[in-house]
Design a protein around this motif. Structure first.
Motif, PDB file in Angstrom:
ATOM      1  N   ARG A  99       0.838  -1.216   0.000  1.00 14.25           N
ATOM      2  CA  ARG A  99       0.000   0.000   0.000  1.00 14.25           C
ATOM      3  C   ARG A  99       0.862   1.250   0.000  1.00 14.25           C
ATOM      4  NH1 ARG A  99      -1.827   3.553   3.893  1.00 14.25           N
ATOM      5  NH2 ARG A  99      -3.812   4.565   3.428  1.00 14.25           N
ATOM      6  N   ALA A 100       1.991   1.212   0.694  1.00 18.22           N
ATOM      7  CA  ALA A 100       2.863   2.390   0.799  1.00 18.22           C
ATOM      8  C   ALA A 100       3.460   2.798  -0.546  1.00 18.22           C
ATOM      9  CB  ALA A 100       3.971   2.129   1.816  1.00 18.22           C
ATOM     10  N   TYR A 101       3.412   1.916  -1.551  1.00 19.50           N
ATOM     11  CA  TYR A 101       3.898   2.286  -2.879  1.00 19.50           C
ATOM     12  C   TYR A 101       2.962   3.240  -3.593  1.00 19.50           C
ATOM     13  CZ  TYR A 101       7.956  -0.630  -2.756  1.00 19.50           C
ATOM     14  OH  TYR A 101       9.183  -1.136  -2.428  1.00 19.50           O
ATOM     15  N   TRP A 102       1.760   3.406  -3.108  1.00 19.43           N
ATOM     16  CA  TRP A 102       0.843   4.383  -3.680  1.00 19.43           C
ATOM     17  C   TRP A 102       1.288   5.774  -3.245  1.00 19.43           C
ATOM     18  CZ3 TRP A 102      -3.488   3.833  -6.802  1.00 19.43           C
ATOM     19  CH2 TRP A 102      -3.808   2.509  -7.141  1.00 19.43           C
ATOM     20  N   GLY A 103       0.830   6.795  -3.945  1.00 17.23           N
ATOM     21  CA  GLY A 103       1.172   8.171  -3.600  1.00 17.23           C
ATOM     22  C   GLY A 103       0.737   8.522  -2.192  1.00 17.23           C
ATOM     23  N   ASP A 104       1.394   9.530  -1.629  1.00 15.72           N
ATOM     24  CA  ASP A 104       1.142   9.972  -0.251  1.00 15.72           C
ATOM     25  C   ASP A 104       1.230   8.801   0.723  1.00 15.72           C
ATOM     26  OD1 ASP A 104       0.838  12.642  -1.007  1.00 15.72           O
ATOM     27  OD2 ASP A 104      -1.310  12.385  -1.376  1.00 15.72           O
ATOM     28  N   HIS A 105       2.227   7.949   0.489  1.00 10.50           N
ATOM     29  CA  HIS A 105       2.510   6.791   1.353  1.00 10.50           C
ATOM     30  C   HIS A 105       1.296   5.891   1.558  1.00 10.50           C
ATOM     31  CE1 HIS A 105       6.498   8.288   2.083  1.00 10.50           C
ATOM     32  NE2 HIS A 105       5.988   9.473   2.315  1.00 10.50           N
ATOM     33  N   GLY A 106       0.523   5.735   0.503  1.00 11.63           N
ATOM     34  CA  GLY A 106      -0.596   4.804   0.534  1.00 11.63           C
ATOM     35  C   GLY A 106      -1.957   5.440   0.511  1.00 11.63           C
ATOM     36  N   ALA A 107      -2.050   6.692   0.918  1.00 12.13           N
ATOM     37  CA  ALA A 107      -3.358   7.362   0.980  1.00 12.13           C
ATOM     38  C   ALA A 107      -4.018   7.431  -0.394  1.00 12.13           C
ATOM     39  CB  ALA A 107      -3.210   8.765   1.562  1.00 12.13           C
ATOM     40  N   ARG A 178       9.652  10.590  -5.781  1.00  9.05           N
ATOM     41  CA  ARG A 178       9.765   9.130  -5.773  1.00  9.05           C
ATOM     42  C   ARG A 178       8.720   8.522  -6.710  1.00  9.05           C
ATOM     43  NH1 ARG A 178       6.348   5.569  -2.848  1.00  9.05           N
ATOM     44  NH2 ARG A 178       4.653   6.694  -1.851  1.00  9.05           N
ATOM     45  N   TRP A 179       9.100   7.404  -7.353  1.00 11.18           N
ATOM     46  CA  TRP A 179       8.143   6.664  -8.160  1.00 11.18           C
ATOM     47  C   TRP A 179       7.088   6.102  -7.209  1.00 11.18           C
ATOM     48  CZ3 TRP A 179       7.602   7.011 -13.166  1.00 11.18           C
ATOM     49  CH2 TRP A 179       8.689   7.246 -13.983  1.00 11.18           C
ATOM     50  N   HIS A 180       5.832   6.302  -7.530  1.00  7.93           N
ATOM     51  CA  HIS A 180       4.750   5.752  -6.733  1.00  7.93           C
ATOM     52  C   HIS A 180       3.638   5.294  -7.664  1.00  7.93           C
ATOM     53  CE1 HIS A 180       3.795  10.043  -7.246  1.00  7.93           C
ATOM     54  NE2 HIS A 180       2.544   9.618  -7.335  1.00  7.93           N
ATOM     55  N   ILE A 181       2.814   4.392  -7.156  1.00  5.61           N
ATOM     56  CA  ILE A 181       1.697   3.901  -7.971  1.00  5.61           C
ATOM     57  C   ILE A 181       0.682   5.024  -8.114  1.00  5.61           C
ATOM     58  CG2 ILE A 181      -0.177   2.209  -8.159  1.00  5.61           C
ATOM     59  CD1 ILE A 181       1.577   0.297  -6.501  1.00  5.61           C
ATOM     60  N   ASP A 182       0.355   5.330  -9.360  1.00 11.87           N
ATOM     61  CA  ASP A 182      -0.652   6.339  -9.651  1.00 11.87           C
ATOM     62  C   ASP A 182      -2.016   5.677  -9.904  1.00 11.87           C
ATOM     63  OD1 ASP A 182      -1.191   9.214 -10.198  1.00 11.87           O
ATOM     64  OD2 ASP A 182      -1.701   8.452 -12.214  1.00 11.87           O
TER      65      ASP A 182
END
Length: 188
Positions: A99-107, A178-182
């Motif tokens: 979940r933390a890979y999503w933007g805003d550390h999962g939010a 950082r790369w994050h899941i969009d």
């Protein structure tokens, strides 16, 4: 031969690391040969500062994405490494890290930690395959889209995962860089 070379390299590394200590360096014993698992564990703990001599081609370098704290996503600038670390979190069923890979550390996943874990924990023994993706830029952001397949027993999930990050814009925060899941089309 490879086990012997790895054991010798690890013994040397330990001796070098302990050279500033008051303790003598360990001496390898001919009577007790460490197991393959023990050697791999020792090699992982020594880190990349030691080069083992092996027959054949050199092993691929360990991506920085493997060196992470549970629950904390990779901050690598390589989208492939970030996806590899996300894959490991999913395969380990570490839903907090996934979940933390999503933007805003999962939010940005749109789910609380508990709801995310409940949704993804339907995967009992996931094996994730991520194919090579494509990167493109738009309006100051970079996007990386990759096809993903998750095999969980007889169940197969197919979809895409889109990573995003800001394109080195002045004043951007570490979170934006950082790369994050969009987004993703995967539905467990």
């Amino acid at each position: 031969m490879i086990r012997f070379a790895l054991a010798a390299a690890l013994t040397s590394a330990v001796a070098i690391n302990l050279s500033g200590c008051d303790r003598p360096a360990p001496v390898p014993s001919d009577s007790a040969s460490p197991s393959d698992a023990a050697l791999e564990s020792m090699a992982a703990s020594v880190g990349s500062s030691v080069g083992a001599v092996v027959d054949g081609p050199s092993p691929a370098p360990t991506p920085t994405a493997d060196i992470r704290t549970p629950g904390v996503p990779s901050v690598s600038r390589d989208a492939g490494e970030v996806l590899a670390a996300w894959r490991k979190a999913v395969e380990a069923r570490d839903w907090a890290t996934a979940r933390a890979y999503w933007g805003d550390h999962g939010a940005r996943s749109g789910l609380s930690e508990k709801a995310f874990a409940a949704k993804w924990s339907t995967l009992l023994d996931p094996k994730v395959t991520i194919d090579r993706g494509e990167q493109e830029g738009a309006a100051g952001s970079l996007y990386y889209t990759a096809p993903v397949r998750i095999i969980d027993g007889s169940r197969i999930l197919r979809g895409e995962i889109v990573l995003r990050r800001v394109n080195d814009v002045d004043g951007a925060t570490d979170e934006q860089l950082r790369w994050h899941i969009d987004s993703t089309t995967l539905e467990p």
